[in-house]
Design a protein around this motif. Structure first.
Motif, PDB file in Angstrom:
ATOM      1  N   TYR A 391     -19.580  11.618  17.516  1.00  0.00           N
ATOM      2  CA  TYR A 391     -20.568  11.333  18.556  1.00  0.00           C
ATOM      3  C   TYR A 391     -21.490  10.180  18.150  1.00  0.00           C
ATOM      4  O   TYR A 391     -21.662   9.882  16.971  1.00  0.00           O
ATOM      5  N   LEU A 392     -22.103   9.613  19.180  1.00  0.00           N
ATOM      6  CA  LEU A 392     -23.231   8.706  18.963  1.00  0.00           C
ATOM      7  C   LEU A 392     -24.450   9.340  19.598  1.00  0.00           C
ATOM      8  O   LEU A 392     -24.364   9.932  20.688  1.00  0.00           O
ATOM      9  N   ILE A 393     -25.586   9.221  18.915  1.00  0.00           N
ATOM     10  CA  ILE A 393     -26.825   9.805  19.433  1.00  0.00           C
ATOM     11  C   ILE A 393     -27.899   8.723  19.481  1.00  0.00           C
ATOM     12  O   ILE A 393     -27.850   7.750  18.712  1.00  0.00           O
ATOM     13  N   GLY A 394     -28.843   8.867  20.368  1.00  0.00           N
ATOM     14  CA  GLY A 394     -29.968   7.935  20.439  1.00  0.00           C
ATOM     15  C   GLY A 394     -30.834   8.303  21.630  1.00  0.00           C
ATOM     16  O   GLY A 394     -30.645   9.353  22.246  1.00  0.00           O
ATOM     17  N   TYR A 395     -31.779   7.433  21.919  1.00  0.00           N
ATOM     18  CA  TYR A 395     -32.630   7.675  23.076  1.00  0.00           C
ATOM     19  C   TYR A 395     -31.893   7.243  24.347  1.00  0.00           C
ATOM     20  O   TYR A 395     -31.186   6.226  24.348  1.00  0.00           O
ATOM     21  N   ALA A 396     -32.083   8.005  25.411  1.00  0.00           N
ATOM     22  CA  ALA A 396     -31.506   7.642  26.703  1.00  0.00           C
ATOM     23  C   ALA A 396     -32.243   6.427  27.258  1.00  0.00           C
ATOM     24  O   ALA A 396     -33.252   5.977  26.700  1.00  0.00           O
ATOM     25  N   VAL A 397     -31.756   5.915  28.355  1.00  0.00           N
ATOM     26  CA  VAL A 397     -32.343   4.730  28.969  1.00  0.00           C
ATOM     27  C   VAL A 397     -33.844   4.935  29.201  1.00  0.00           C
ATOM     28  O   VAL A 397     -34.262   5.966  29.745  1.00  0.00           O
ATOM     29  N   GLY A 398     -34.636   3.987  28.766  1.00  0.00           N
ATOM     30  CA  GLY A 398     -36.090   4.100  28.843  1.00  0.00           C
ATOM     31  C   GLY A 398     -36.708   4.342  27.470  1.00  0.00           C
ATOM     32  O   GLY A 398     -37.893   4.144  27.282  1.00  0.00           O
ATOM     33  N   CYS A 399     -35.891   4.807  26.541  1.00  0.00           N
ATOM     34  CA  CYS A 399     -36.305   4.937  25.137  1.00  0.00           C
ATOM     35  C   CYS A 399     -37.422   5.936  24.891  1.00  0.00           C
ATOM     36  O   CYS A 399     -38.131   5.821  23.900  1.00  0.00           O
ATOM     37  N   GLU A 400     -37.629   6.878  25.756  1.00  0.00           N
ATOM     38  CA  GLU A 400     -38.622   7.897  25.441  1.00  0.00           C
ATOM     39  C   GLU A 400     -38.337   9.193  26.203  1.00  0.00           C
ATOM     40  O   GLU A 400     -37.829   9.170  27.325  1.00  0.00           O
ATOM     41  N   GLY A 401     -38.621  10.283  25.537  1.00  0.00           N
ATOM     42  CA  GLY A 401     -38.575  11.577  26.226  1.00  0.00           C
ATOM     43  C   GLY A 401     -37.220  12.249  26.295  1.00  0.00           C
ATOM     44  O   GLY A 401     -37.155  13.463  26.464  1.00  0.00           O
TER      45      GLY A 401
END
Lengths: 437, 182
Positions: A391-401
């Protein structure tokens, strides 16, 4: 605090609007005159433009001389790289794929740990109030994070480095000593664990010299050392360990002086044997995300080519040959490369020059020539691989929350996790492979 | 921007491009002045951006992206301009202060000076982000597009820039308070 922030925002806006009050420009005619003397480029010139070949430089030089000059440069680069890399210790991969444990991130509530399906969520390990950048140790038994007091008024030296074991009730302990963390919750500055898990490198603010330096401390807070820039106002940030733990890369950034570039520096972990590997002509975010290949033979990073290169590109840097190889196609921009745990793939984010959206791309990092995978605009910030490379993990679009996890083999499988107030890097705990995920 | 004018200019119609210049040059100049803090540098940046726009216009495929494309060129020209003139000292830049005519009492002189000082500490990219975001009111995605950086990076850079400006205001407030007590 929010009202105060809004007041600052409004003040900046009003100041700029008042400053913008000015009479109509007086140089329109002069501009049009200059334009009259400027021919439009034909479409056939586009390749030359893309390659940044300017006629005035080489127009008068015969082609044979140009070719000889290029060959001479290549020869010099080869000799130089052999001399430089000759002193480097060859590395053995100390890390690789592992099992997937819990996902961790930090916020105002402390460090939150959660399973991939969102279950077993716990929040503990508080620092001073505003926590960020949680990073698990390589063996998955400890977590480091940054923290500052909510009422801190200075951005210089207000943040601290905390470490805590994941098991038991032991509180997080401050190990920053006399070297506080620089730039509090800036999402680009995260603690970097040494591969053997005994030390942490981080970007520190040396209160005595008022310099931004690399600090390296043992996990118990003892034996702190620094790597200090040779000159002021140079500052060293964003340290990353080599897989064998003998070397560090970091960004060299010139604060407050217009026109200096950004450099990628390699040094032994004691600061010795320092050398510049690459340089961007701009003061930019180049080298803020350097990824070592698991076997230690290559780096991947993004670099801003600057006024003559027009934007960020992802490249691989071979430490043996000192040769940079482009990763993203020449008609695109690329950033944030991350190497898969087995070293077989590089994931990064790519933007078509004509577009505005950034998509996640996974490319073959071996010589096998496997086709690239386009996963779409799923991760917007702080992308990382799961320990098992699935998998790849990170922040969703908008980079917060919101965090997002995408299956690399099947990008339609996307899991979204609410992570209110999450700051900085997201970390995935490594556990023995038989532990599952 | 009139797409028909852009199309004609792209096809080599100088008169059409002159109309585009006339329609946009004031706004471009304002943005360039704010970023460079210097009318002469602003002029150079605007002219450079317009010349590049004319020269490379045939490569623009979608005419409705002309405005954003021109903004990109302007921002890049401003950044280049600031870098080229780096040898000028801060003292010289301060002499070039560009707003002696402002008399609006909405912002105190102290705040104005503090913001000016803070702004001059920003690097060229940060200046551009602040101007596009706060003055032009562009969403971060468009700011990011203008600088050819991802939205997350633009956000991070804006955060840094805002901290510098806020710190400048706070430092100024402390100075004023200390001065008042003394």
């Amino acid at each position: 605090v929010i009202d105060e922030g809004r007041a600052v925002d409004q003040l900046i806006t009003r100041w700029l609007r008042e400053d913008a009050e000015s009479p109509s420009v007086t140089y329109t005619a002069e501009t049009l005159e200059r334009l009259e003397r400027t021919p439009q480029r034909r479409a056939a010139d586009s390749l030359r433009r893309a390659l940044r070949i300017e006629r005035p430089i080489f127009a008068t030089v015969p082609r044979t001389v140009q070719l000889a000059f290029v060959l001479l440069l290549l020869l010099l680069a080869l000799v130089t790289s052999l001399l430089i890399v000759g002193s480097q210790r060859r590395t053995v991969p100390p890390i690789g794929p592992a099992g997937n444990g819990v996902i961790g991130y930090a916020s105002d509530d402390g460090v939150t740990l959660t399973a991939l399906d969102g279950s077993a969520t716990t929040t503990r390990l508080r620092g001073l109030g505003i926590d960020s950048n949680a990073a698990f140790s390589p063996d998955g038994t400890q977590v480091a994070f940054l923290s500052r007091r909510p009422d801190a008024t200075s951005t210089q030296g207000a943040a601290r480095l905390y470490v805590a074991p994941l098991e038991g009730d032991e509180p997080a302990r401050d190990i920053a000593g006399s070297l506080p963390v620089w730039n509090w919750d800036d999402p680009d500055v995260a603690p970097a664990w040494s591969p053997d898990g005994t030390q942490i490198a981080y970007t520190a603010f040396d209160l005595q010299s008022n310099r931004i330096v690399i600090a390296i401390t043992r996990v118990d807070g003892s034996g702190a050392t620094t790597i200090v820039p040779d000159e002021d106002p140079l500052e060293y940030t964003h340290p990353q360990w080599s897989p064998d733990g003998h070397w560090l890369t970091f960004q060299a950034f010139t604060r407050g002086v217009i026109g200096h570039g950004t450099r990628l520096v390699l040094a032994r972990s004691d600061g010795g044997d320092r050398r510049v590997l690459a340089e961007s002509p701009t003061r930019s975010f180049s080298f803020s995300n350097v990824a070592w290949a698991p076997d230690g033979s290559q780096l991947a990073y993004h670099i801003d080519r600057g006024p003559t290169g027009d934007g960020y590109a992802v490249v691989r840097y071979d430490l043996e040959t000192s040769i940079e190889t482009p990763v993203n196609p020449p008609d695109t921009l690329g950033i944030d490369p991350v190497w898969s745990p087995d070293g077989g793939w590089i994931a990064y984010r790519e933007e078509l020059r004509s577009g505005t959206a950034w998509g996640v791309v996974v490319v073959d990092a071996t010589a096998a020539g496997r086709p690239r995978r386009d996963l779409g605009p799923v991760v917007d910030c702080r992308m990382a691989w799961s320990p098992d490379g699935q998998y790849l993990i990170g922040y969703a679009v908008g980079c917060e929350g919101r965090l997002v996890v995408v299956d690399v083999d099947d990008p339609s499988r996307v899991v979204t996790l609410d992570a209110p107030g999450a700051r900085g890097v997201v970390s995935w705990q490594r556990i023995p492979p038989e532990g599952g995920g | 921007m009139d797409p028909e004018l852009v199309k004609r200019a792209r096809d080599g119609d100088r008169a059409a491009f002159a109309s585009l210049v006339a329609a946009s040059i004031d706004a471009l100049d304002r943005v360039a002045r704010l970023i460079t803090r210097d009318p002469e540098r602003a002029q150079d940046a605007v002219q450079e951006a317009l010349i590049k726009a004319w020269r490379d216009l045939p490569s623009l495929r979608e005419v409705d992206k002309f405005e954003g494309w021109l903004r990109q060129l302007l921002v890049r020209s401003c950044i280049d301009e600031l870098r080229r003139r780096r040898r000028l000292s801060v003292e010289v830049e301060l002499i070039d202060s560009m707003h002696p005519h402002v008399t609006d009492a909405a912002i105190s002189i102290a705040d104005r000076d503090a913001l000016e000082r803070g702004f001059r500490r920003l690097d060229p990219e940060q200046r551009a982000i602040v101007v596009l975001y706060y003055y032009q009111g562009l969403p971060l995605e468009e700011v990011a597009t203008a600088l050819r950086i991802p939205a997350g990076t633009a956000k991070s850079r804006l955060f840094r820039a805002r901290e510098v400006l806020r710190a400048a205001l706070e430092a100024d407030a402390r100075t004023v308070t200390a001065g008042g007590v003394a």
